[in-house]
Design a protein around this motif. Structure first.
Motif, PDB file in Angstrom:
ATOM      1  N   ALA A 240      -3.744  80.834  65.072  1.00  0.00           N
ATOM      2  CA  ALA A 240      -3.834  79.375  65.091  1.00  0.00           C
ATOM      3  C   ALA A 240      -3.706  78.841  66.513  1.00  0.00           C
ATOM      4  O   ALA A 240      -3.501  79.598  67.474  1.00  0.00           O
ATOM      5  CB  ALA A 240      -2.761  78.772  64.191  1.00  0.00           C
ATOM      6  N   SER A 241      -3.825  77.535  66.675  1.00  0.00           N
ATOM      7  CA  SER A 241      -3.741  76.909  67.989  1.00  0.00           C
ATOM      8  C   SER A 241      -2.455  77.306  68.710  1.00  0.00           C
ATOM      9  O   SER A 241      -1.364  77.244  68.132  1.00  0.00           O
ATOM     10  CB  SER A 241      -3.798  75.385  67.831  1.00  0.00           C
ATOM     11  OG  SER A 241      -3.652  74.743  69.076  1.00  0.00           O
ATOM     12  N   GLY A 242      -2.593  77.730  69.955  1.00  0.00           N
ATOM     13  CA  GLY A 242      -1.437  78.128  70.753  1.00  0.00           C
ATOM     14  C   GLY A 242      -0.959  79.541  70.514  1.00  0.00           C
ATOM     15  O   GLY A 242       0.077  79.949  71.049  1.00  0.00           O
ATOM     16  N   PHE A 243      -1.733  80.337  69.749  1.00  0.00           N
ATOM     17  CA  PHE A 243      -1.282  81.685  69.392  1.00  0.00           C
ATOM     18  C   PHE A 243      -1.099  82.587  70.612  1.00  0.00           C
ATOM     19  O   PHE A 243      -0.316  83.531  70.570  1.00  0.00           O
ATOM     20  CB  PHE A 243      -2.281  82.339  68.425  1.00  0.00           C
ATOM     21  CG  PHE A 243      -3.524  82.890  69.078  1.00  0.00           C
ATOM     22  CD1 PHE A 243      -3.641  84.239  69.352  1.00  0.00           C
ATOM     23  CD2 PHE A 243      -4.571  82.049  69.448  1.00  0.00           C
ATOM     24  CE1 PHE A 243      -4.785  84.754  69.957  1.00  0.00           C
ATOM     25  CE2 PHE A 243      -5.711  82.556  70.045  1.00  0.00           C
ATOM     26  CZ  PHE A 243      -5.828  83.906  70.300  1.00  0.00           C
ATOM     27  N   GLU A 244      -1.812  82.288  71.711  1.00  0.00           N
ATOM     28  CA  GLU A 244      -1.743  83.161  72.879  1.00  0.00           C
ATOM     29  C   GLU A 244      -0.584  82.818  73.816  1.00  0.00           C
ATOM     30  O   GLU A 244      -0.406  83.444  74.860  1.00  0.00           O
ATOM     31  CB  GLU A 244      -3.069  83.128  73.641  1.00  0.00           C
ATOM     32  CG  GLU A 244      -3.359  81.826  74.373  1.00  0.00           C
ATOM     33  CD  GLU A 244      -4.068  80.781  73.522  1.00  0.00           C
ATOM     34  OE1 GLU A 244      -3.640  80.564  72.363  1.00  0.00           O
ATOM     35  OE2 GLU A 244      -5.022  80.170  74.020  1.00  0.00           O
ATOM     36  N   THR A 245       0.254  81.856  73.431  1.00  0.00           N
ATOM     37  CA  THR A 245       1.378  81.472  74.300  1.00  0.00           C
ATOM     38  C   THR A 245       2.709  81.360  73.552  1.00  0.00           C
ATOM     39  O   THR A 245       3.719  81.015  74.166  1.00  0.00           O
ATOM     40  CB  THR A 245       1.098  80.113  74.979  1.00  0.00           C
ATOM     41  OG1 THR A 245       0.910  79.106  73.978  1.00  0.00           O
ATOM     42  CG2 THR A 245      -0.139  80.192  75.869  1.00  0.00           C
ATOM     43  N   ASP A 246       2.741  81.638  72.239  1.00  0.00           N
ATOM     44  CA  ASP A 246       3.951  81.357  71.453  1.00  0.00           C
ATOM     45  C   ASP A 246       4.757  82.600  71.088  1.00  0.00           C
ATOM     46  O   ASP A 246       5.624  82.549  70.225  1.00  0.00           O
ATOM     47  CB  ASP A 246       3.590  80.588  70.176  1.00  0.00           C
ATOM     48  CG  ASP A 246       2.658  81.385  69.253  1.00  0.00           C
ATOM     49  OD1 ASP A 246       2.276  82.511  69.627  1.00  0.00           O
ATOM     50  OD2 ASP A 246       2.314  80.876  68.177  1.00  0.00           O
ATOM     51  N   GLY A 247       4.504  83.728  71.743  1.00  0.00           N
ATOM     52  CA  GLY A 247       5.233  84.954  71.429  1.00  0.00           C
ATOM     53  C   GLY A 247       6.625  84.993  72.046  1.00  0.00           C
ATOM     54  O   GLY A 247       6.973  84.157  72.891  1.00  0.00           O
ATOM     55  N   ALA A 248       7.418  85.993  71.640  1.00  0.00           N
ATOM     56  CA  ALA A 248       8.792  86.093  72.143  1.00  0.00           C
ATOM     57  C   ALA A 248       9.328  87.514  72.017  1.00  0.00           C
ATOM     58  O   ALA A 248       8.782  88.344  71.273  1.00  0.00           O
ATOM     59  CB  ALA A 248       9.705  85.132  71.389  1.00  0.00           C
ATOM     60  N   ILE A 249      10.391  87.770  72.771  1.00  0.00           N
ATOM     61  CA  ILE A 249      11.184  88.995  72.648  1.00  0.00           C
ATOM     62  C   ILE A 249      12.601  88.580  72.291  1.00  0.00           C
ATOM     63  O   ILE A 249      13.182  87.705  72.939  1.00  0.00           O
ATOM     64  CB  ILE A 249      11.212  89.783  73.973  1.00  0.00           C
ATOM     65  CG1 ILE A 249       9.803  90.200  74.397  1.00  0.00           C
ATOM     66  CG2 ILE A 249      12.116  91.016  73.849  1.00  0.00           C
ATOM     67  CD1 ILE A 249       9.742  90.735  75.815  1.00  0.00           C
ATOM     68  N   HIS A 250      13.168  89.182  71.247  1.00  0.00           N
ATOM     69  CA  HIS A 250      14.543  88.895  70.838  1.00  0.00           C
ATOM     70  C   HIS A 250      15.417  90.121  71.097  1.00  0.00           C
ATOM     71  O   HIS A 250      15.041  91.244  70.750  1.00  0.00           O
ATOM     72  CB  HIS A 250      14.608  88.527  69.359  1.00  0.00           C
ATOM     73  CG  HIS A 250      13.753  87.359  68.980  1.00  0.00           C
ATOM     74  ND1 HIS A 250      13.942  86.093  69.494  1.00  0.00           N
ATOM     75  CD2 HIS A 250      12.680  87.268  68.139  1.00  0.00           C
ATOM     76  CE1 HIS A 250      13.050  85.261  68.987  1.00  0.00           C
ATOM     77  NE2 HIS A 250      12.261  85.950  68.168  1.00  0.00           N
ATOM     78  N   ILE A 251      16.580  89.891  71.679  1.00  0.00           N
ATOM     79  CA  ILE A 251      17.527  90.966  71.993  1.00  0.00           C
ATOM     80  C   ILE A 251      18.777  90.793  71.131  1.00  0.00           C
ATOM     81  O   ILE A 251      19.450  89.757  71.200  1.00  0.00           O
ATOM     82  CB  ILE A 251      17.898  90.952  73.488  1.00  0.00           C
ATOM     83  CG1 ILE A 251      16.633  91.152  74.340  1.00  0.00           C
ATOM     84  CG2 ILE A 251      18.943  92.018  73.800  1.00  0.00           C
ATOM     85  CD1 ILE A 251      16.860  91.011  75.830  1.00  0.00           C
ATOM     86  N   ILE A 252      19.069  91.816  70.308  1.00  0.00           N
ATOM     87  CA  ILE A 252      20.215  91.788  69.399  1.00  0.00           C
ATOM     88  C   ILE A 252      21.240  92.814  69.867  1.00  0.00           C
ATOM     89  O   ILE A 252      20.939  94.013  69.932  1.00  0.00           O
ATOM     90  CB  ILE A 252      19.794  92.106  67.948  1.00  0.00           C
ATOM     91  CG1 ILE A 252      18.584  91.276  67.535  1.00  0.00           C
ATOM     92  CG2 ILE A 252      20.966  91.912  67.000  1.00  0.00           C
ATOM     93  CD1 ILE A 252      18.797  89.788  67.553  1.00  0.00           C
ATOM     94  N   LYS A 253      22.428  92.360  70.199  1.00  0.00           N
ATOM     95  CA  LYS A 253      23.489  93.256  70.664  1.00  0.00           C
ATOM     96  C   LYS A 253      24.482  93.553  69.537  1.00  0.00           C
ATOM     97  O   LYS A 253      24.495  92.883  68.511  1.00  0.00           O
ATOM     98  CB  LYS A 253      24.206  92.645  71.867  1.00  0.00           C
ATOM     99  CG  LYS A 253      23.318  92.474  73.101  1.00  0.00           C
ATOM    100  CD  LYS A 253      24.112  91.960  74.294  1.00  0.00           C
ATOM    101  CE  LYS A 253      23.230  91.861  75.539  1.00  0.00           C
ATOM    102  NZ  LYS A 253      23.974  91.361  76.727  1.00  0.00           N
ATOM    103  N   ASN A 254      25.321  94.582  69.746  1.00  0.00           N
ATOM    104  CA  ASN A 254      26.364  94.971  68.784  1.00  0.00           C
ATOM    105  C   ASN A 254      25.779  95.184  67.388  1.00  0.00           C
ATOM    106  O   ASN A 254      26.283  94.672  66.387  1.00  0.00           O
ATOM    107  CB  ASN A 254      27.472  93.911  68.738  1.00  0.00           C
ATOM    108  CG  ASN A 254      28.080  93.664  70.099  1.00  0.00           C
ATOM    109  OD1 ASN A 254      28.396  94.598  70.830  1.00  0.00           O
ATOM    110  ND2 ASN A 254      28.227  92.394  70.461  1.00  0.00           N
ATOM    111  N   VAL A 255      24.722  95.963  67.341  1.00  0.00           N
ATOM    112  CA  VAL A 255      23.986  96.189  66.099  1.00  0.00           C
ATOM    113  C   VAL A 255      24.877  96.783  65.010  1.00  0.00           C
ATOM    114  O   VAL A 255      24.752  96.425  63.829  1.00  0.00           O
ATOM    115  CB  VAL A 255      22.775  97.097  66.371  1.00  0.00           C
ATOM    116  CG1 VAL A 255      22.134  97.577  65.086  1.00  0.00           C
ATOM    117  CG2 VAL A 255      21.757  96.355  67.235  1.00  0.00           C
TER     118      VAL A 255
END
Length: 337
Positions: A240-255
């Motif tokens: 959809a619109s903006g699909f090429e700029t809306d990504g992310a990386i999430h970092i989860i600690k103390n799994v």
């Protein structure tokens, strides 16, 4: 005397053979000074090769990758086994899983190959070396396909067993018989299956799970047991619109403490997201968790790039290195020891 020694040798021979054939879970990882990034491309155009290697991968500027025509259109999961010096890669289109030997100069040569016509939508792979078992996620039918004696398979085969999940799996990561699974679409969930090798065929339920607060659509996953940290990619909108700029990386600690039986809403310790990041559809992720490196690698499919971030990056930051490609990277695997 010679007869007695011979009898003792014949008595001990089966023990020697058994010892030689049994793989030790605690066997030290073969050491190396290289840093190689293996890339699987999702293109179906015959003019585009579907396997690439960046060697070295830890420089501030990428050099031209080595390209290999693996004959695997719509390449998805890829991994490297340092104990055998082999690469395994899967074609979602041809349902073909191939093994390649890595030569001393880093080039590839063909080895084993098998096809499973029942493998509906191959995505990520994980390999249990000690048991010689290969796991492949398939999102369309919400399943994990399991292949026993994987290193010996050739020709046309059927999965040893098919594990049915309650959501669509994408990225998977195996750690000491624990399988982490990123669930696709709007679930925003990571499921953990402990003692995965003992699971029986059919419907399975996760041992523990978490839901990622602020996520949209999870795909890539990797985990460091030494650091007890989980990294996830979030593709958000796929087209959809903006699909090429809306990504992310999430970092989860103390799994270890975040995953619980009933599930838990977890806020990332850090998120990398924004226009400067070049993150649009980050489909896969790898992490050089050595303290001297601490580099995060991302397969950015929408923008056709390999992106590198520093582990301590947060928010809208520029990548520390970028490789612009003429192909669509779908999966990556980092060999850095």
């Amino acid at each position: 005397m010679k007869k007695r020694i011979l009898l003792q040798f014949l008595y001990l021979l089966p023990l020697f053979i058994l010892s030689a054939c049994t793989k030790d879970d605690n066997e030290a990882m073969p050491q190396s000074t290289i840093s190689r990034l293996y890339v699987s491309n999702a293109d179906t155009d015959a003019a585009v090769v579907n396997t690439m290697i960046f060697d070295p991968a830890d420089l501030s500027t990428f050099t031209e990758p080595y390209k290999f025509d693996s004959k695997l259109p719509d390449g998805n999961g890829i991994l490297f086994n340092p104990y055998s010096g082999t690469v395994i890669q899967v074609s979602r289109k041809n349902k073909n899983i191939r093994t390649f030997r890595v030569n001393t100069d880093g080039s590839l040569t063909n080895a084993n190959s098998f096809v499973d016509e029942g493998l509906l939508s191959a995505r990520e792979m994980a390999y249990d070396r000690s048991r010689d078992v290969l796991y492949i996620s398939s999102n369309i039918d919400s399943a994990i396909y399991v292949y026993a004696k994987a290193s010996t398979l050739t020709g046309t085969v059927n999965a040893f067993k098919k594990l049915k999940l309650n959501g669509q799996p994408w990225g998977i990561h195996l750690d000491n018989n624990r399988l982490f699974v990123a669930i696709d679409l709007d679930r925003k969930e990571v499921q953990l299956f402990e003692n995965v090798s003992e699971l029986a065929v059919g419907n399975i339920s996760p041992t523990k799970k978490i839901t990622i607060n602020g996520a949209s659509r999870l795909h890539g996953i990797t985990y460091s047991a030494d650091r007890d940290i989980l990294l996830l990619t979030d593709i958000a909108e796929s087209s959809a619109s903006g699909f090429e700029t809306d990504g992310a990386i999430h970092i989860i600690k103390n799994v270890a403490t975040e995953f619980i039986v009933s599930g838990k809403l977890v806020s990332p310790a850090a998120t990398i997201r924004g226009f400067k990041t070049n993150l649009g559809n980050p489909v896969d992720i790898a992490w050089d968790d050595r303290v001297s490196k601490d580099l995060i690698y991302v397969a950015e499919k929408a923008n056709r790039k390999i992106l590198v971030f520093k582990f301590n990056d947060i928010g809208d930051v520029k990548p520390s290195a970028i490789a612009s490609l003429s192909s669509s990277p779908e999966a990556i695997y980092l060999d850095a020891r």
